[in-house]
Design an enzyme around this catalytic site. Structure first.
Site, PDB file in Angstrom:
ATOM      1  N   ARG A 102       0.848  -1.191   0.000  1.00  0.00           N
ATOM      2  CA  ARG A 102       0.000   0.000   0.000  1.00  0.00           C
ATOM      3  C   ARG A 102       0.875   1.228   0.000  1.00  0.00           C
ATOM      4  NH1 ARG A 102      -3.673   1.855   5.038  1.00  0.00           N
ATOM      5  NH2 ARG A 102      -1.995   2.482   6.397  1.00  0.00           N
ATOM      6  N   THR A 106      -0.798   7.813  -0.315  1.00  0.00           N
ATOM      7  CA  THR A 106      -2.148   7.903  -0.920  1.00  0.00           C
ATOM      8  C   THR A 106      -3.109   6.863  -0.344  1.00  0.00           C
ATOM      9  OG1 THR A 106      -1.592   6.332  -2.655  1.00  0.00           O
ATOM     10  CG2 THR A 106      -1.131   8.653  -3.113  1.00  0.00           C
ATOM     11  N   ASP A 198      -0.312  -2.584  12.137  1.00  0.00           N
ATOM     12  CA  ASP A 198       0.027  -3.107  10.808  1.00  0.00           C
ATOM     13  C   ASP A 198       0.206  -4.623  10.922  1.00  0.00           C
ATOM     14  OD1 ASP A 198       1.748  -4.098   8.632  1.00  0.00           O
ATOM     15  OD2 ASP A 198       1.815  -2.012   8.019  1.00  0.00           O
ATOM     16  N   ASP A 201       3.671  -5.948   9.810  1.00  0.00           N
ATOM     17  CA  ASP A 201       4.738  -5.631  10.771  1.00  0.00           C
ATOM     18  C   ASP A 201       4.584  -6.450  12.050  1.00  0.00           C
ATOM     19  OD1 ASP A 201       5.523  -3.741   8.964  1.00  0.00           O
ATOM     20  OD2 ASP A 201       5.116  -1.998  10.232  1.00  0.00           O
TER      21      ASP A 201
END
Ligand code: URA
Length: 207
Positions: A102, A106, A198, A201
């Site tokens: 990703r 944006t 995340d 992560d």
């Protein structure tokens, strides 16, 4: 679109482990694997069966197996932590891969890998992605699958945001959603709140 939020005490406990910021990478991977098992189990609740005769040590009786094992499609990288649990429960399943990063500025999906069978017209598909945030990555994946003829798609997610659920419903694509929770919403960085951070992560460490 059919949406099912899986309510189960074990799912709630595993989700809590995933949410807890103190959970280290190995414990996160273990909890994700175990929770995926529960979600896949629920996703298969109404799966059609092929029935056949089986011989026990004592007598013949009716046995059953999945009539159509789904294609498993983990969305890399976070979906990697879900594929082993799903494949263990469904040993006959084939596995395809979609890779989507990703763009952190944006929040748009950036596809980088697609490895899928050419014809999916007769195959149920389970897409494995722990986080349904904006729905951009999932929508891209669903479009790839629909372009190959898939008409029976289940998105299996751990945490969904209402924005992602709405994006899938609005897409008109043939998908149902199985998730452990629908959270409050997205923050300005398009992270799910309260979410779990995340998911890539938390499994594998920061990039
Ligand atoms: N992807 C993640 O891993 N976490 C979020 O909260 C949103 C997208």
């Amino acid at each position: 679109m059919r949406t099912e939020t899986v309510e189960h005490p074990l799912a709630a406990a595993l989700l809590t482990t995933l949410r807890d910021a103190r959970t280290d990478n190995p414990s996160f991977r273990t909890a994700l694997r175990d929770l995926t098992g529960i979600l896949v189990y629920e996703a298969l609740r109404d799966a059609p069966l092929h029935r056949f005769e089986v011989r026990t040590p004592v007598a013949n009786t009716e046995g059953a197996r999945l009539a159509a094992p789904p294609l498993l499609v983990p969305v890399l990288r976070a979906g990697l932590g879900m594929v082993e649990a799903a494949a263990e429960l469904i040993p006959d399943a084939r596995v395809g891969f979609v890779g989507i990063a990703r763009d952190e500025s944006t929040h748009q999906p950036v596809p980088y890998l697609e490895s899928l069978p050419a014809d999916l017209s007769d195959m149920p598909v389970f897409v494995l992605d722990p986080m349904l945030a904006t729905g951009g990555s999932m929508r891209h994946t669903l479009e790839l699958l629909a372009a190959r003829g898939a008409t029976d798609i289940t998105a299996i997610c751990v945490v969904a945001a209402p924005e992602g659920v709405a994006a899938l419903a609005d897409s008109g694509l043939p998908v149902r959603l199985i998730t452990a929770t629908i959270d409050q919403g997205l923050n300005a960085d398009a992270y799910i709140v309260p979410g779990l951070g995340d998911a890539g992560d938390r499994q594998f460490g920061p990039r």
